[in-house]
Write a protein that holds these residues in place. Structure first.
Motif, PDB file in Angstrom:
ATOM      1  N   CYS A  25       0.858  -1.187   0.000  1.00 14.32           N
ATOM      2  CA  CYS A  25       0.000   0.000   0.000  1.00 14.32           C
ATOM      3  C   CYS A  25       0.895   1.238   0.000  1.00 14.32           C
ATOM      4  N   GLU A  26       1.002   1.875  -1.160  1.00  8.53           N
ATOM      5  CA  GLU A  26       1.947   2.984  -1.332  1.00  8.53           C
ATOM      6  C   GLU A  26       1.544   4.241  -0.568  1.00  8.53           C
ATOM      7  N   ASP A  27       0.233   4.410  -0.310  1.00  2.00           N
ATOM      8  CA  ASP A  27      -0.192   5.665   0.329  1.00  2.00           C
ATOM      9  C   ASP A  27       0.078   5.679   1.834  1.00  2.00           C
ATOM     10  N   ASN A  28       0.479   4.527   2.400  1.00  2.00           N
ATOM     11  CA  ASN A  28       0.798   4.407   3.834  1.00  2.00           C
ATOM     12  C   ASN A  28      -0.384   4.667   4.759  1.00  2.00           C
ATOM     13  N   ALA A  29      -1.565   4.902   4.179  1.00  2.00           N
ATOM     14  CA  ALA A  29      -2.729   5.153   5.034  1.00  2.00           C
ATOM     15  C   ALA A  29      -3.217   3.843   5.631  1.00  2.00           C
ATOM     16  N   GLN A  30      -2.922   2.750   4.963  1.00  2.00           N
ATOM     17  CA  GLN A  30      -3.416   1.441   5.353  1.00  2.00           C
ATOM     18  C   GLN A  30      -2.455   0.777   6.339  1.00  2.00           C
ATOM     19  N   GLU A  31      -2.964   0.358   7.502  1.00  2.00           N
ATOM     20  CA  GLU A  31      -2.120  -0.403   8.432  1.00  2.00           C
ATOM     21  C   GLU A  31      -1.690  -1.699   7.743  1.00  2.00           C
ATOM     22  N   SER A  32      -0.523  -2.186   8.131  1.00  2.00           N
ATOM     23  CA  SER A  32       0.032  -3.368   7.483  1.00  2.00           C
ATOM     24  C   SER A  32      -0.945  -4.535   7.478  1.00  2.00           C
ATOM     25  N   GLU A  33      -1.572  -4.815   8.640  1.00  2.00           N
ATOM     26  CA  GLU A  33      -2.455  -5.975   8.747  1.00  2.00           C
ATOM     27  C   GLU A  33      -3.670  -5.851   7.840  1.00  2.00           C
ATOM     28  N   LYS A  34      -4.044  -4.605   7.517  1.00  2.05           N
ATOM     29  CA  LYS A  34      -5.248  -4.398   6.705  1.00  2.05           C
ATOM     30  C   LYS A  34      -4.927  -4.155   5.237  1.00  2.05           C
ATOM     31  N   CYS A  35      -3.656  -4.039   4.907  1.00  2.00           N
ATOM     32  CA  CYS A  35      -3.272  -3.788   3.518  1.00  2.00           C
ATOM     33  C   CYS A  35      -3.531  -5.045   2.692  1.00  2.00           C
ATOM     34  N   ARG A  36      -4.416  -4.926   1.708  1.00  2.00           N
ATOM     35  CA  ARG A  36      -4.729  -6.044   0.821  1.00  2.00           C
ATOM     36  C   ARG A  36      -4.670  -5.611  -0.642  1.00  2.00           C
ATOM     37  N   THR A  37      -3.771  -4.685  -0.940  1.00  2.00           N
ATOM     38  CA  THR A  37      -3.571  -4.265  -2.320  1.00  2.00           C
ATOM     39  C   THR A  37      -2.466  -5.137  -2.915  1.00  2.00           C
ATOM     40  N   PRO A  38      -2.804  -6.031  -3.836  1.00  2.00           N
ATOM     41  CA  PRO A  38      -1.763  -6.918  -4.390  1.00  2.00           C
ATOM     42  C   PRO A  38      -0.686  -6.124  -5.113  1.00  2.00           C
ATOM     43  N   PRO A  79       6.897  -8.787   7.180  1.00  2.00           N
ATOM     44  CA  PRO A  79       6.070  -8.267   6.089  1.00  2.00           C
ATOM     45  C   PRO A  79       6.567  -6.889   5.664  1.00  2.00           C
ATOM     46  N   ILE A  80       6.456  -6.584   4.389  1.00  2.00           N
ATOM     47  CA  ILE A  80       6.860  -5.268   3.875  1.00  2.00           C
ATOM     48  C   ILE A  80       5.734  -4.766   2.984  1.00  2.00           C
ATOM     49  N   ARG A  81       4.851  -3.959   3.604  1.00  2.00           N
ATOM     50  CA  ARG A  81       3.646  -3.530   2.894  1.00  2.00           C
ATOM     51  C   ARG A  81       3.488  -2.013   2.810  1.00  2.00           C
ATOM     52  N   ASN A  82       4.405  -1.299   3.450  1.00  2.00           N
ATOM     53  CA  ASN A  82       4.334   0.167   3.382  1.00  2.00           C
ATOM     54  C   ASN A  82       5.699   0.737   3.785  1.00  2.00           C
ATOM     55  N   ASP A  83       5.818   2.059   3.747  1.00  2.00           N
ATOM     56  CA  ASP A  83       7.097   2.715   4.051  1.00  2.00           C
ATOM     57  C   ASP A  83       7.572   2.409   5.465  1.00  2.00           C
ATOM     58  N   GLU A  84       6.617   2.324   6.388  1.00  2.00           N
ATOM     59  CA  GLU A  84       6.977   2.066   7.794  1.00  2.00           C
ATOM     60  C   GLU A  84       7.688   0.717   7.923  1.00  2.00           C
ATOM     61  N   GLU A  85       7.200  -0.282   7.180  1.00  2.00           N
ATOM     62  CA  GLU A  85       7.826  -1.598   7.270  1.00  2.00           C
ATOM     63  C   GLU A  85       9.134  -1.659   6.488  1.00  2.00           C
TER      64      GLU A  85
END
Length: 604
Positions: A28-41, A333-339
């Motif tokens: 999830c590039e916008d980082n608005a989505q928490e990692s656990e909820k990110c489901r954008t393939p 997991p690596i799903r956003n900038d924070e991770e």
């Protein structure tokens, strides 16, 4: 990159980067989505992930079904990943890996690629066909992966399925005989690697006698060492000894006290026996020193509950490397900038662990050299074709007519007569009203359409879906039925089939209704028996369920699979249903042999 840069000894950070295999399933590039909820393939490589691959000299990635939409897209994605790796300081190509075992576990969409009907169906063909279909299936899987840009397949599974209650292996195993498993597994390793796809034999030292899924807990195998060596480890040893050892061997997150009873203290303070993944006695002393394996070892996914419930990501990776395992798969997991920032920190911690002596510097160097040698042996850096040419080649190879023919042949050769299958064609021919009792409506449609395609005409079909079970309507249907074809698929889906830990909650959401389905099926079959309605029972997955349901039927047979490859809402079909229909209609006979012991005392 200059020859000098390539010749220079890799730095510690470069070596460690090569020892990590990351998953980019969602991002999830916008980082608005928490990692656990990110489901954008992640279907096209975003700059942030390309930068991470290059910056840290990442050794490899694993892709899932969510990463794969179509041929053009996945060829492009895999090229983007390799292009990112070229920009790293080492310039080393990536392992691009996937779980494409065939059967239950297949990540390439079934309408695009050829998924096969799985290992136990191949095991069922062994008595008549030897290793022929093991080789043929592996060749198809490898050709289709290679043309998409994959170079590592987490297959074959050589776990010896000794436990009928095994929730995660069962039909992913060739069978219960270690010699048969070794022979078929060895044939698949050789076939895959001959087609330039690295085989990753799994799950060492064996996942065949477990009743807990390591995705959801930490299984323990209580065999003594003699039994471990003669059953669990025997296929691995035989394949290594035969000289066509796999490029990789994957670990199991399983406790084996007979091999290593040393303990660790979990992150919540509990003292526990070490899992094989983190056992030096198992991964180095046994696998390397005793069995003589000199290839690359890789963990099973470190986000599985068998590890993540007990270790922090940093401790999991460090303990894995201490045990002598080469590659840590899916450390965080690596799903956003924070991770991405968390991964940067993990890399710093790993470098520090070597510098302070917690990890052995020489072993890290030797490990990265093994990885480099494997990449060189398979010439992973060769990307001479343009994307357009690759896509054109892929379209010609994926799901080709020749590959579908092999898939159909295996499905037909596997079908096994468990009880009186020779009676089935007459029962079908004599019936006017046929009720199909299936796990769900799609399977009813698949079997009905397959029967009609074989020439079974002028019948009235009724469908009872156990998923959407309506007792009143079912009673009315059964009252006017003169043949029941009842099917069961057990055990139910595990996390690995549908993609991993992210899907466990989704499975749990319908687990209650799923657990009720076998009870409803047994009651309906008992009712049909009481009313003297002829019944055929079909085991659609692990054939152990014949012991429960076979007693209510005049005929019982096993298919080991129920893949549906075409489902456009109107047409629903798959190779196992086509093969089943041919047997039921008398077009072919059931020539498969049970590769596991089934209690048939109650089914006679």
């Amino acid at each position: 990159m200059s020859a000098t840069a390539h010749a220079k000894a890799p730095t510690l950070a470069e070596q460690l980067g090569q020892k990590l295999m990351l998953d980019f399933r969602y991002y999830c590039e916008d980082n608005a989505q928490e990692s656990e909820k990110c489901r954008t393939p992640m279907t096209s490589l975003p700059p942030a992930l390309a930068n991470l691959v290059a910056k840290h000299n990442i050794g490899g990635v694993i892709l899932f079904a969510e990463n794969i939409e179509n041929t053009q897209q996945v060829v492009t994605l895999n090229q983007q990943l390799q292009d990112a790796a070229k920009l790293s300081s080492l310039g080393a190509p990536l392992f691009i890996s996937v779980d494409q075992e065939g059967g239950r576990v297949a990540r390439i969409p079934r309408d695009i690629g050829t998924a096969m009907t799985g290992n136990m169906s191949i095991g069922a063909t062994y008595a008549e066909h030897g290793t022929h279909y093991a080789t043929a299936a592996a060749q198809v899987l490898a050709k289709e992966l290679k043309v998409l840009g994959f170079n590592v397949n987490y297959a074959p599974t050589v776990d010896v399925n000794m436990n009928p209650e095994n929730p995660v292996i069962n039909v992913r195993s060739f069978g219960e005989d270690p010699k048969l498993v070794a022979e078929l597994g060895g044939a698949q390793v050789e076939a895959m690697q001959n087609h330039q796809v690295i085989a990753a034999l799994k799950h060492f030292p064996g996942h065949g006698d477990t009743s807990v899924d390591s995705h959801t807990g930490l299984p323990k195998v209580e065999h003594d060492k003699a039994q471990v060596m003669s059953q669990d480890i025997a296929p691995f040893k035989a394949i290594i000894d035969e000289g066509h050892a796999p490029g990789m061997i994957m670990t199991a997150h399983i406790q084996y006290p007979a091999l290593d009873d040393s303990t660790f203290v979990s992150k919540d303070g509990k003292t526990m026996v070490k899992p094989a993944t983190m056992s030096r006695a198992i991964m180095t002393d046994l696998l390397r020193d005793e069995l003589g394996y000199d290839g690359v070892t890789i963990t099973d996914a470190l986000d599985m509950a068998g590890i993540s419930h007990f270790f922090t990501p940093k401790d999991a990776v460090i303990n894995t490397f201490k045990a002598g395992v080469d590659i840590a798969l899916m450390p965080i997991p690596i799903r956003n900038d924070e991770e991405i920032a968390q991964f940067d920190t993990l890399m710093q911690e790993l470098v520090a662990a070597v510098e302070n002596g917690e990890l052995n510097k020489q072993e890290i160097s030797q490990s990265s050299a093994r990885i480099k040698a494997l990449k060189a042996r398979y010439n992973l850096g060769d990307q001479s074709s343009s994307i357009d040419k690759q896509v054109s080649q892929a379209n010609a190879v994926l799901g080709s007519k020749a590959h579908r023919v092999i898939e159909a042949q295996i499905a037909e050769a596997a079908i096994t007569d468990i009880k009186n299958t020779q009676l089935a064609p007459k029962l079908v021919a004599d019936a006017q009203h046929i009720t199909l009792i299936m796990p769900d409506t799609r399977k009813c449609m698949a079997l009905q359409q397959a029967l009609e395609a074989t020439g079974v005409k002028d019948k009235t079909f009724h469908c009872v879906s156990l998923q959407g079970f309506d007792p009143e309507q079912t009673q009315e249907t059964l009252s006017k039925t003169d043949l029941v074809i009842a099917a069961n698929a057990s055990p139910a889906q595990s996390a690995v089939e549908i993609g991993g830990m992210d899907d466990v909650e989704a499975l749990e959401a319908f687990s209650l209704s799923r657990s009720e389905q076998p009870k409803a099926l047994e009651a309906l079959m008992a009712q049909a028996q009481a009313h003297k309605v002829k019944t055929i029972f079909v085991s659609l997955r692990a054939p152990y369920d014949v012991a429960q349901f076979g007693q209510y039927a005049q005929v019982a047979l096993a298919t080991y699979a129920y893949n549906i490859d075409v489902d456009n809402g109107q047409t629903v079909k798959g190779p196992a249903f086509s093969a089943l229909a041919k047997v039921l209609a008398g077009k072919i006979s059931a020539k498969g042999s049970l590769p596991v012991t089934v209690n048939q005392a109650d089914s006679e």
